[in-house]
Design an enzyme around this catalytic site. Structure first.
Site, mmCIF file in Angstrom:
data_model
loop_
_atom_site.group_PDB
_atom_site.id
_atom_site.type_symbol
_atom_site.label_atom_id
_atom_site.label_comp_id
_atom_site.label_asym_id
_atom_site.label_seq_id
_atom_site.Cartn_x
_atom_site.Cartn_y
_atom_site.Cartn_z
ATOM 1 C CD GLU A 197 -3.159 -8.758 -1.253
ATOM 2 O OE1 GLU A 197 -4.265 -8.216 -1.245
ATOM 3 O OE2 GLU A 197 -2.750 -9.495 -0.342
ATOM 4 C CD GLU A 204 0.272 -7.821 2.640
ATOM 5 O OE1 GLU A 204 -0.887 -8.071 3.041
ATOM 6 O OE2 GLU A 204 0.544 -6.923 1.835
HETATM 7 C C1 BG6 Z 1 -3.686 -7.428 1.927
HETATM 8 C C2 BG6 Z 1 -3.075 -6.094 1.655
HETATM 9 O O1 BG6 Z 1 -4.863 -7.500 1.178
HETATM 10 O O2 BG6 Z 1 -4.118 -7.753 3.190
HETATM 11 C C3 BG6 Z 1 -2.842 -5.228 2.865
HETATM 12 O O3 BG6 Z 1 -1.929 -6.157 0.851
HETATM 13 C C4 BG6 Z 1 -3.940 -5.472 3.877
HETATM 14 O O4 BG6 Z 1 -2.764 -3.904 2.430
HETATM 15 C C5 BG6 Z 1 -3.877 -6.922 4.305
HETATM 16 O O5 BG6 Z 1 -3.924 -4.615 4.963
HETATM 17 C C6 BG6 Z 1 -4.881 -7.297 5.367
HETATM 18 O O6 BG6 Z 1 -6.174 -6.951 4.970
HETATM 19 P P1 BG6 Z 1 -7.102 -6.053 5.874
HETATM 20 O O7 BG6 Z 1 -8.318 -5.819 5.065
HETATM 21 O O8 BG6 Z 1 -7.376 -6.831 7.108
HETATM 22 O O9 BG6 Z 1 -6.340 -4.804 6.156
#
Ligand code: BG6
Length: 479
Positions: free
Chosen positions: A165, A373
């Site tokens: 990201e 993700e």
């Molecule tokens: C992405 C990241 O932005 O989203 C992760 O690569 C992150 O590291 C995930 O944990 C979810 O976001 P958050 O803020 O809910 O942890």
């Protein structure tokens, strides 16, 4: 386009799950690890810090056994740069190498394909103190770190991701903890850092191809489709602007080796153009990804800055969130979307947007895709008998995987899906109470309890889904 019989996922599809080092490992200063920007970030007031997290560093064997039991074909994790190089550069830490060697051995021993992110937000603090990504020295340090990873682990690791990201670090670095507080001339600085990261990524891809001819490497941005708030042409143009700034800048550079023209003119107008050294663009063009990995949680909606349309614009709290569009008047205005539900943290849930996003990326770049993700952050409750009935997570994953299947039927070349997260871990800025995992980790914000692992209902649902290569999407599961 409707598919009455969308068909199956391809044979050998990599069903997986993801974590990142700083969010899951803990052991933040053990065995010679140096601090990272995350260890020094000051945004965890009132919530947990990243010192212990899920204690995966000490419990990785138990965790990998659980992932194997779930049937994972691949496991995406990151290497903490400052565990290998405590100062970011300089002396290699043998204990750091040994940890990742043991972790990778364990993953491979269970027949799981390791998918390694080189850098997931946790820049070594020593480099940050020396200017971080504003300093070209960090480019060379990253290349060296990447080469070390290829040399140490390249015999077992076939799939590599460069930078997680990067676009979120540039767009929302203050939320994630990667932008030093008090940075002067923020936007100019960030786009210079972006240029250096692009260069670093290209050098890592070149080094990977030179050293590991059978390996595959790609970028891992967060990509989401951008809707216009209305059919008004000005709103459609605003959506196109934001999509270029949020998404295509990063992938155009990674894949085509050139700056996106809309973003270039935006940067020029604002006085934010980066300094580019004579060979930089040739290097960036020479670094070729083999695939594109992308993270997707939510879609974005924007309008042009016209009072009658922009009434639904996002409030300042929403704008600060990494999944939301911000507001840059005359370019785009982040808006609410009345057609979509939000999760408990205000993120829009948009499975159809997932399909649109996958189609858009594939149409633009024609490279194989993998999702690294996608998932639902929620306040899970541990019930009697150590059960977590996370039917809401199953519903989210089911709806998103269904749309992926349709994307495959649309002709998108997709070779894997790794939801966030394999086990519970600490959110980037919202603590451990915002849980994503298939496995519950028994702790809360302020009490580490016993850190025991409990299988959630979604664990068994995903296990069944993997075993059927996606065929049991609608099936119920005993729990
Ligand atoms: C992405 C990241 O932005 O989203 C992760 O690569 C992150 O590291 C995930 O944990 C979810 O976001 P958050 O803020 O809910 O942890």
């Amino acid at each position: 386009m409707q598919h009455h019989n969308p068909g199956a996922f391809p044979d050998g599809f990599l069903w997986g799950a993801s974590t990142s080092a700083y969010q899951v490992e803990g052991a933040w200063n053990e065995d010679g690890k140096g601090p990272s920007v995350i260890d020094k970030a000051a945004f965890h007031d009132g919530i947990t810090d990243f010192t212990v997290t899920s204690d995966h560093y000490h419990r990785f064997r138990e965790d990998i056994a659980l992932l194997a039991e779930m049937g994972l074909k691949t496991y995406r994790f990151s290497i903490a740069w400052s565990r290998l190089y405590p100062q970011g550069d300089g002396e290699l830490n043998p204990a750091g190498v040994a940890f990742y060697q043991q972790l990778i051995d364990e993953i491979c021993r269970h027949g799981i394909e390791p998918l390694v992110t080189l850098y997931h937000f946790d820049l070594p603090w020593a480099l940050q103190q020396d200017g971080g990504w504003s300093n070209r020295r960090t480019v060379a340090a990253f290349e060296r770190f990447a080469v070390t990873c290829f040399e140490q682990f390249g015999q077992q690791v076939k799939y590599w991701l460069t930078i997680n990201e990067q676009n979120m670090m540039i767009l929302k670095g203050e939320v994630i903890g990667t932008l030093p507080p008090g940075t002067a001339d923020v936007q100019k600085t960030l786009y210079q850092q972006n240029h250096h990261m692009m260069l670093a990524q290209a050098k890592a891809m070149i080094a990977c191809h030179q050293r590991l001819p059978h390996a595959r490497i790609g970028p891992a941005p967060n990509i989401s489709c951008v809707y216009a708030a209305s059919a008004r042409p000005e709103d459609v143009l605003a959506a196109d602007n934001f999509s270029a700034i949020r998404n295509w800048l990063y992938l155009d550079l990674a894949v085509h080796g050139r700056y996106n023209n809309v973003v270039w003119s935006f940067l020029q107008q604002r006085g934010w153009l980066p300094d580019i050294a004579p060979d930089d663009m040739a290097t960036i063009a020479a670094g070729k990804p083999d695939f594109i990995a992308f993270n997707y949680y939510a879609s974005a909606t924007v309008s042009a800055d016209m009072p009658e349309v922009a009434r639904g614009e996002l409030n300042s709290k929403q704008q600060a969130d990494q999944q939301m569009a911000g507001i840059d008047r005359s370019v785009y205005v982040g808006c609410n979307n009345p057609h979509l539900q939000q999760n408990q943290f205000g993120w829009y849930i948009d499975p159809v947007g997932f399909r649109i996003t996958a189609r858009e990326i594939y149409a633009r770049y024609a490279l194989p895709l993998i999702v690294t993700e996608n998932g639902l952050g929620a306040f899970d409750t541990l019930e009697a008998g150590n059960k977590v009935y996370d039917d809401y997570r199953i519903a989210y994953l089911r709806a998103h995987i269904e749309q992926l299947r349709l994307a495959v039927a649309d002709g998108v070349e997709l070779f894997g899906y790794c939801p966030w997260s394999a086990i519970d871990l600490v959110s980037t800025h919202q603590g451990i109470s915002k849980r994503y995992g298939f496995v519950y980790v028994n702790r809360d914000e302020h009490d580490l309890k016993d850190l025991a692992r409990y299988r959630k209902k979604s664990f068994f649902w995903y296990q069944q889904l993997i075993a059927s290569n996606g065929a049991t999407l609608d099936a119920q599961v005993e729990y």
